[in-house]
Scaffold this active site. Sequence first.
Site: not given
Ligand code: FCB
Length: 447
Positions: A165, A352
């Site tokens: 990110e 994620e």
């Molecule tokens: C993302 C991050 C991760 C975590 C999630 C909830 O932006 O990559 O580390 O904090 O959000």
Amino acid sequence: MHVQFGEDFLWGAATAAYQIEGAASEDGKGISIWDTFAHKAWRTAGGDTGDVACDHYHRYAEDVAIMKELGLKAYRFSIAWPRILPDGKGKVNQKGLDFYKRLTDALLEAGIKPFATLYHWDLPQPLEDAGGWPNRDTAGHFADYARVMYDALGESVDGWFTLNEPICTVGGYRSGWSAPGRNSLPDALAAAHTLLVGHGMAVKAFRASQARGKIGIVLNLDDLEPADDSPANVAAYQREDACTNRWYLDPVFGRGYPEALLNWYGKEMCPVHNCDMETIAQEMDFLGLNYYAGHRIQAMPQGGDLKTASEKLRAEGTELTDMGWGVWPEGLYRILTRLKDEYGNPPVYVTENGMANHDEVGADGTVNDTARIDYLAAHFAAAGRAIAGGVDLRGYFVWSLMDNFEWAWGYSKRFGLVHVDYPTGRRTLKESAKWYSRVIAENGLDI
Ligand code: FCB
């Protein structure tokens, strides 16, 4: 309805070094910008820091045993750059390398494929002191660090991700909510470019290495749409899409920076050297997608610099998570389909996806997080629908394996499949973890 996944589909879970490891100054580890930031007053909820976190540095064997019990096929973790190079460059700390060697060996032993992220926000502080990501030299230091890791773990790691990110790292130079907590638009713009150049250099270095795995980047993409079709809101949507999604997506896919972004920042954009765009566009093996949100976009009267006003898209009757984020599985389907239709159908991993929930261990010793089961089931179904529509989705990493240090929110937000009792470090499988292990065993689910 039954949703079935392909035999090779990689079910996994994700974490990041600073959020779980602890051992912040053990075995020669250097200080990162998150160590510094979290120790400043008023930066994190309750003044929480990652000093101890889930103590995964010491408990990694127990954590790998939990992963094995769940039947995870893959595990995405990040490597703490300052553990490997305490100064960010130069001398390698063997004890840091040894830790990740122990971890990957344990994973392989348990039959779990290691997926490693090289940068999940913990820049070595000495590099920040030398200018941080806005300084072009940082890209070269990042590639050097990546090389050290390819040499050390090239045999064990299946999947590499350069950056996690980048937009959030950029945010750390634009606002106080994240490390290093600078507030400068020129710094943020320069950081964004250096990050992408560093990504490209690290991919190039990977191709020149003996490492056996594959490589990509992790981007968090939002499902956006204009609040209505008024020209002002459509233009605001295009800017927002350029700033949030396409700023990173377009250049890594060889399309340069989006026009809407260049027009918006105009002369403030940082200098782009001759071969930069070519470096950034190194061919990747896959894209990592972090998906959490959808937003309706409407124009703000005064504009705004990094973002235009945006309103969370929240379908009638759906819930908000404990972060206040709307539950929007349709957005995952739409983004995956967009990647197929507009970016040449690259192999994708959901690197994620998950939700924060107010979880507590009940008197009977269980954690009844039905909301998380519903959330994941709906998102898995959306992923299944995307695959049925031709999207090349190869795997899914739930965020997160366990409750952890949620950055500025400290320990107040619980994203884990596994509950962590911070005073004792005790791990308890939540109901969602047991449910997930059944999904993995059946390679599918009924919804
Ligand atoms: C993302 C991050 C991760 C975590 C999630 C909830 O932006 O990559 O580390 O904090 O959000």
